[in-house]
Design an enzyme around this catalytic site. Structure first.
Site, PDB file in Angstrom:
ATOM      1  N   ARG A 116       0.825  -1.232   0.000  1.00  0.00           N
ATOM      2  CA  ARG A 116       0.000   0.000   0.000  1.00  0.00           C
ATOM      3  C   ARG A 116       0.853   1.274   0.000  1.00  0.00           C
ATOM      4  NH1 ARG A 116      -2.882  -3.361   3.544  1.00  0.00           N
ATOM      5  NH2 ARG A 116      -4.688  -4.242   2.475  1.00  0.00           N
ATOM      6  N   LYS A 138       3.071  11.595 -10.962  1.00  0.00           N
ATOM      7  CA  LYS A 138       2.140  10.810 -11.791  1.00  0.00           C
ATOM      8  C   LYS A 138       2.816   9.491 -12.127  1.00  0.00           C
ATOM      9  CE  LYS A 138      -0.780  14.179 -14.140  1.00  0.00           C
ATOM     10  NZ  LYS A 138      -1.136  14.793 -15.435  1.00  0.00           N
ATOM     11  N   GLU A 180       9.116  18.507 -24.970  1.00  0.00           N
ATOM     12  CA  GLU A 180       8.537  18.869 -23.657  1.00  0.00           C
ATOM     13  C   GLU A 180       9.161  20.160 -23.137  1.00  0.00           C
ATOM     14  OE1 GLU A 180       6.012  17.805 -21.971  1.00  0.00           O
ATOM     15  OE2 GLU A 180       5.561  15.843 -22.807  1.00  0.00           O
ATOM     16  N   LYS A 208       7.803  23.185 -13.274  1.00  0.00           N
ATOM     17  CA  LYS A 208       6.911  22.047 -12.990  1.00  0.00           C
ATOM     18  C   LYS A 208       6.676  21.922 -11.483  1.00  0.00           C
ATOM     19  CE  LYS A 208       5.389  17.499 -13.883  1.00  0.00           C
ATOM     20  NZ  LYS A 208       5.340  16.322 -14.713  1.00  0.00           N
ATOM     21  N   GLU A 218      -4.183  17.826 -10.289  1.00  0.00           N
ATOM     22  CA  GLU A 218      -4.669  18.342 -11.575  1.00  0.00           C
ATOM     23  C   GLU A 218      -6.155  18.712 -11.550  1.00  0.00           C
ATOM     24  OE1 GLU A 218      -2.834  16.508 -15.011  1.00  0.00           O
ATOM     25  OE2 GLU A 218      -4.595  16.995 -16.199  1.00  0.00           O
ATOM     26  N   ARG A 222      -2.466  22.507 -13.141  1.00  0.00           N
ATOM     27  CA  ARG A 222      -1.579  21.442 -13.619  1.00  0.00           C
ATOM     28  C   ARG A 222      -1.935  21.024 -15.048  1.00  0.00           C
ATOM     29  NH1 ARG A 222       1.090  16.328 -10.392  1.00  0.00           N
ATOM     30  NH2 ARG A 222       2.209  15.520 -12.195  1.00  0.00           N
ATOM     31  N   ASN A 226      -0.210  20.140 -19.966  1.00  0.00           N
ATOM     32  CA  ASN A 226      -0.596  19.346 -21.141  1.00  0.00           C
ATOM     33  C   ASN A 226      -0.683  20.213 -22.394  1.00  0.00           C
ATOM     34  OD1 ASN A 226      -0.850  16.983 -19.620  1.00  0.00           O
ATOM     35  ND2 ASN A 226      -2.906  17.563 -18.967  1.00  0.00           N
ATOM     36  N   HIS A 229      -0.633  18.806 -25.945  1.00  0.00           N
ATOM     37  CA  HIS A 229      -0.787  17.352 -25.823  1.00  0.00           C
ATOM     38  C   HIS A 229      -2.070  16.801 -26.446  1.00  0.00           C
ATOM     39  CE1 HIS A 229       2.650  17.760 -23.265  1.00  0.00           C
ATOM     40  NE2 HIS A 229       2.609  16.519 -22.841  1.00  0.00           N
ATOM     41  N   HIS A 233      -1.397  13.491 -28.547  1.00  0.00           N
ATOM     42  CA  HIS A 233      -1.863  12.121 -28.270  1.00  0.00           C
ATOM     43  C   HIS A 233      -2.534  11.540 -29.506  1.00  0.00           C
ATOM     44  CE1 HIS A 233      -1.861  13.104 -23.702  1.00  0.00           C
ATOM     45  NE2 HIS A 233      -0.718  12.567 -24.084  1.00  0.00           N
ATOM     46  N   HIS A 245       6.308  10.621 -28.363  1.00  0.00           N
ATOM     47  CA  HIS A 245       5.525  11.599 -27.602  1.00  0.00           C
ATOM     48  C   HIS A 245       6.046  13.044 -27.739  1.00  0.00           C
ATOM     49  CE1 HIS A 245       3.013  13.221 -24.477  1.00  0.00           C
ATOM     50  NE2 HIS A 245       4.089  13.658 -23.839  1.00  0.00           N
TER      51      HIS A 245
HETATM   52  N1  GLY Z   1       3.129  15.326 -17.552  1.00  0.00           N
HETATM   53  C1  GLY Z   1       2.160  16.219 -17.078  1.00  0.00           C
HETATM   54  C2  GLY Z   1       2.032  16.210 -15.595  1.00  0.00           C
HETATM   55  O1  GLY Z   1       2.875  15.672 -14.893  1.00  0.00           O
HETATM   56  O2  GLY Z   1       1.088  16.741 -15.085  1.00  0.00           O
END
Ligand code: GLY
Length: 346
Positions: A116, A138, A180, A208, A218, A222, A226, A229, A233, A245
């Site tokens: 966990r 993430k 990026e 970031k 997000e 946040r 993107n 993106h 995608h 990507h």
């Molecule tokens: N790659 C976008 C984020 O980490 O929110």
């Protein structure tokens, strides 16, 4: 090690340092919890062993996962967790991902799920992982129905962006990271290109970190990470993953500029700025591949994770980036046409 810079991701008692620079990996052993007696290194065969830090005095186990999106799967997670269990990892031990975004996403998710949740740290070895994937918590894997559809928010306890790794980075990987990086110019509306590569990586990490600190899950700002993106995608999927990507993000950034222009949000000069950053500063292709059909791209964009009930994009304006929902399909078609025709003399 004086040229290693430290950026902190401020998340209360889950705050952590990101160390950036040559040899930054050597800082990691002192940044993982003191109580971690066992360390599970998650890496790939292609990652040079020299990039794995030495964890003296700890019981180190190495787990190798496969290369390629097919290995970013629940079966890889199961194998890792069974391996962790056989190695006797407990909740006080630590997982260390050493690799690019695939490794940090998988190692992070395995750490988030095992017992966990156990601590995880990363050595990011690609430009893309340094400026994006390894930072912000993430984690996740793919399922046949889609990319990154299963995962967790699980913050690392430390990240090392070791620029030694960039000396041997293949050009295709470098292009991905540059896609990026280009994005950050538009998030902060600053020209980062005058800085050295290491300063620029640290600047991207700082941006970031600031965004994640303000909106970890997000629910707002946040989403601006993107930028570019939504089309990216769709390009990845419709090219059968032959366009990587970061390269797709580069194309997606200039498309987003065309869409903002079609919607009257930015002027010609700002569209030209997008081309200048993506093409001139980062040396990336901005052309929409001819064999990608507009109808197919639009269908994919409708299925984007951001598209709650309508076509949704992060778009530029005089006041900066914003998430815009409910965009008329006809405007998207106009923007695709403008993008395909840009700079093509009649
Ligand atoms: N790659 C976008 C984020 O980490 O929110």
């Amino acid at each position: 090690m004086s040229d290693v810079r430290t950026v902190r991701v401020e998340l209360g008692d889950r705050s952590y340092p990101v160390v950036v620079g040559r040899g930054a990996r050597h800082e990691l052993p002192s940044l993982i919890p003191n109580g971690s007696r066992r360390v599970a290194i998650v890496t790939q065969e292609s990652i040079p062993a020299v990039l794995i830090p030495a964890f003296a005095g700890r019981d180190v186990h190495r787990f190798v996962i496969g290369d390629g999106e097919d290995h970013k799967s629940l079966s890889t997670i199961e194998e890792l967790m069974r391996g962790f269990s056989r190695a006797g990892l407990t909740r006080t031990d630590c997982v260390v991902g050493v690799g690019g975004g695939l490794v940090t996403d998988v190692a992070g998710f395995a750490a988030a799920s095992y017992h966990r949740g156990i601590p995880v740290a990363h050595v990011a070895t690609t430009l893309l992982a340094m400026v994006d994937a390894a930072i912000g918590g993430k984690t996740g894997v793919n399922i046949p129905e889609g990319k990154n559809l299963v995962g967790a928010f699980w913050q690392p306890c430390a990240v090392a962006c070791d620029t030694d790794a960039l000396d041997t980075l293949p050009e295709s990987e470098s292009r991905c990271g540059r896609g990026e990086m280009a994005k950050y110019h538009f998030i902060v509306r600053e020209d980062l290109s005058t800085q050295s590569l290491e300063e620029r990586i640290a600047a991207c990490v700082r941006i970031k970190a600031e965004v994640v600190a303000g909106d970890e899950r997000e629910s707002g700002r946040r989403a601006l990470l993107n930028y570019g993106h939504t089309l990216a995608h769709a390009i990845e999927v419709n090219s059968g993953w032959t366009i990587a990507h970061g390269e797709a993000v580069a194309i997606g950034l200039v498309f987003a500029a065309h869409l903002a222009h079609v919607l009257g949000r930015i002027d010609d000069r700002r569209v030209a700025d997008h081309y200048a950053v993506v093409k001139d500063t980062y040396g990336l292709s901005t052309a929409l591949p001819k064999d990608l059909d507009d109808d197919a791209l639009i269908e994919s964009m409708k299925r984007d994770k951001k598209a709650l009930s309508s076509l949704t994009f992060v778009l530029d304006s005089r006041d900066g980036l914003e998430v815009i929902e409910g965009i008329d399909e006809a405007k998207i078609r106009d923007a695709l046409k403008a993008h395909r025709g840009y700079g093509v003399s009649s």
